[in-house]
Scaffold this active site. Structure first.
Site, PDB file in Angstrom:
ATOM      1  N   ARG A  22       0.639  -1.243  -0.231  1.00 37.37           N
ATOM      2  CA  ARG A  22       0.107   0.012  -0.090  1.00 37.37           C
ATOM      3  C   ARG A  22       0.621   1.839   0.058  1.00 37.37           C
ATOM      4  O   ARG A  22       0.325   2.488  -0.096  1.00 37.37           O
ATOM      5  CB  ARG A  22      -0.845   0.355   1.455  1.00 37.37           C
ATOM      6  CG  ARG A  22      -2.392  -1.408   0.977  1.00 37.37           C
ATOM      7  CD  ARG A  22      -3.159  -0.848   1.769  1.00 37.37           C
ATOM      8  NE  ARG A  22      -2.244  -0.929   3.647  1.00 37.37           N
ATOM      9  CZ  ARG A  22      -2.356  -2.038   4.501  1.00 37.37           C
ATOM     10  NH1 ARG A  22      -3.431  -3.115   4.063  1.00 37.37           N
ATOM     11  NH2 ARG A  22      -2.339  -2.073   5.407  1.00 37.37           N
ATOM     12  N   SER A  39      -1.458 -17.374   4.930  1.00 38.27           N
ATOM     13  CA  SER A  39      -2.730 -16.719   5.236  1.00 38.27           C
ATOM     14  C   SER A  39      -3.926 -17.927   6.353  1.00 38.27           C
ATOM     15  O   SER A  39      -4.490 -18.204   5.454  1.00 38.27           O
ATOM     16  CB  SER A  39      -2.568 -15.330   5.131  1.00 38.27           C
ATOM     17  OG  SER A  39      -3.568 -14.635   5.596  1.00 38.27           O
ATOM     18  N   CYS A  43      -5.248 -18.591  15.350  1.00 36.83           N
ATOM     19  CA  CYS A  43      -6.084 -18.839  16.628  1.00 36.83           C
ATOM     20  C   CYS A  43      -7.275 -19.262  16.404  1.00 36.83           C
ATOM     21  O   CYS A  43      -8.174 -19.996  17.315  1.00 36.83           O
ATOM     22  CB  CYS A  43      -6.345 -17.140  16.749  1.00 36.83           C
ATOM     23  SG  CYS A  43      -5.026 -16.183  17.754  1.00 36.83           S
TER      24      CYS A  43
END
Length: 551
Positions: A22, A39, A43
């Protein structure tokens, strides 16, 4: 054109990669991941085992194809960085096609942490023992359950992942036993707070062994021998005794490491080797409250660090300020949340501190379904600096700990907590929020309006000659029990019966939660008595020391 190689994905690595894009449309950004997934929601792994998350695909946050299309990232799964030459500025990569060298301008290490598996007799021969770190791990566990249909499970370690896995396996219908070397479950919490979670585990059929370690695995892992001689049968065992930094690549590259092998970084996340940065669970950070080195393996700090290192590389002024370690875990019907330092850590650091426990409600008590919250606040006894907090309850503990974590980060003190304004309507909160009340209670301690003792000081104080006064009603005592050596005068009768007490005898006053005992303390002190309040009162003491309750 700048060429940046990121070693390791997930929270830190992918946050860095997407932020870099970005800010740098022309940069060449390559992400190396030795596993199949770059990715994923690590958790969420225990909740896929339990069935709360039903679709495996929901664990996969982004695929290499998606990352290429949206961010023009060159993501290379099954590509392991095996060496870094900081002089030549090259990374050696091992892939299915063989080894190759990859030149770089900047490298970001995001290797994460790996489960620590302590050496034990027979462990290498065991065929039913698993760890829980990534998607292949969860695939192995769920595949084993489907194929072998285990009935009994043992979880070694009662930290956050251990407790989540215990709950998940119990939801799958397995009989679960937890083995924890520390004296109580959830070692980052203090003993009295962890006791509420231990009771919840037992209430849901989980067997606990604390203060003991597993020393041997026999019968290909189906028999576990504990150091106290107890043997456990296990069809499925989860090893969750902690994590250690994945530091082998860094050490081989000559990068300096510190405590427990964590990678040392400066305030810009740069390692001892120029143009090599590191973020995530593998690095040493500063405990923001004490300034001491620590390791905090949590997703939120890793994500923040990934973004910040991208900013640093892009020329923005960002600094690694450290972390305070804010976390939460669900244990069946309860949640436990914490932030900052616990009592044990403060004792080891030599800091002076004070503690208050308060009991409140998730929302207005008169509105249906309000549930209890036990909140512990730890602070400096004169300045009011907030050191940490822990909370247990069925609902609303996340909100309260998040507020106190924000207060710590904002350098607020306990004097500021009563001034905090929260949204209030009966379904959502209380006009006097537990955080406000914790601030009032702490101020009373600092200003000398109240003097308290902790649950672990009670017996010593009684032995020193203090009289324990219980100001609950007789019906409560008959129903719930009493503490050893206590006399009873209900708080509403105290003024009329104050002559039954001797001013020559110091008093410890207790009730059910601490409110009535505080009122009694104020009455007695203003009538010339020496009085201390049992912080947390009967309910806290009875939870952590149920064997001391007389019924």
């Amino acid at each position: 054109m700048m060429k940046i190689v990121i070693i390791g994905g997930v929270a830190g690595g992918m946050s860095a990669a997407t932020r870099l894009r970005r800010l740098n449309e022309d940069a060449e950004i390559i992400v190396l991941e030795k596993g199949p997934f770059v990715s994923f929601a690590n958790c969420g792994l225990p909740y896929y085992v339990s069935g709360d998350i039903q679709e495996r695909s929901d664990l996969l946050v982004q695929t290499p194809e998606q990352l290429r299309a949206r961010f023009d990232l060159d993501v290379r799964p099954f590509s392991e960085a095996i060496a870094i030459d900081s002089d030549k500025k090259e990374v050696t990569v091992r892939s299915k096609e063989g080894e190759y060298q990859l030149a770089y301008d900047k490298v970001i290490l995001s290797p994460g942490a790996k489960p620590f598996v302590p050496p034990a007799e027979g462990l290498s021969e065991a065929k039913n023992i698993f760890t829980m770190r990534n998607v292949p791990d969860v695939d192995a566990v769920t595949g084993f359950i489907l194929e072998h249909k285990p009935k009994k499970a043992v979880v070694i370690g009662a930290g956050f992942i251990g407790l989540e896995m215990a709950e998940s396996l119990a939801h799958r219908g397995l009989a679960v036993t937890i083995v924890e070397k520390a004296p109580h479950v959830l070692p980052p919490f203090d003993e009295e707070m962890a006791a509420y979670l231990a009771d919840e585990l037992k209430a849901n059929g989980v067997t606990l062994y604390t203060g003991v370690a597993a020393t041997a695995f026999q019968n290909e892992g189906k028999t576990i021998v504990l150091e106290n001689g107890v043997t456990l049968d296990s069809d499925l065992t989860i090893m969750s005794v902690g994590v250690q930094p994945e530091n082998s690549l860094a050490i081989a590259a000559g990068i300096e490491t510190g405590m427990r092998g964590g990678i040392l970084v400066d305030e810009n996340y740069e390692t001892s080797k120029k143009d090599i940065y590191a973020v995530g669970d593998a690095i040493i950070v500063k405990q923001q409250i004490t300034g001491e080195d620590t390791m905090i393996a949590l997703a939120s700090p890793a994500n923040r660090q990934g973004r910040q290192v991208a900013d640093v590389i892009s020329g923005l002024n960002r600094k690694n300020k450290g972390s305070i370690g804010t976390a939460i875990v669900r244990v069946f019907g309860l949640a436990g949340a914490s932030t900052g330092m616990n009592e044990r850590q403060l004792q080891l650091s030599g800091k002076e501190f004070a503690v208050v426990h308060i009991q409140g409600k998730s929302h207005a008590g008169y509105y249906p379904n309000a549930s209890a919250i036990v909140l512990k606040l730890i602070f400096h006894p004169t300045t009011g600096e907030i050191y940490g907090a822990q909370a247990i309850g069925a609902d609303g503990v996340d909100k309260r700990i998040d507020i106190i974590a924000t207060a710590i980060k904002g350098n607020l003190t306990v004097h500021d907590l009563p001034e905090l304004e929260f949204t209030y309507a009966p379904p959502f909160g209380s006009a006097k929020d537990p955080v406000n009340m914790a601030g009032y209670a702490a101020m009373n301690i600092i200003e000398g309006v109240s003097e308290s003792i902790q649950w672990y000081e009670l017996e010593k104080m009684q032995e020193a000659g203090y009289q324990l006064l219980d100001v609950r009603g007789e019906g409560e005592i008959a129903r719930l029990g009493a503490l050893n050596g206590a006399i009873n005068i209900p708080v509403d009768d105290l003024r009329a019966r104050i002559g039954e007490l001797s001013k020559e005898t110091p008093i410890i006053v207790s009730c059910q939660s601490g409110l009535r005992s505080y009122i009694a303390e104020r009455v007695l002190k203003q009538n010339g008595f020496t009085v201390k309040n049992l912080d947390g009162a009967f309910s806290l003491y009875a939870t952590v020391r149920p064997e001391k309750v007389v019924k």
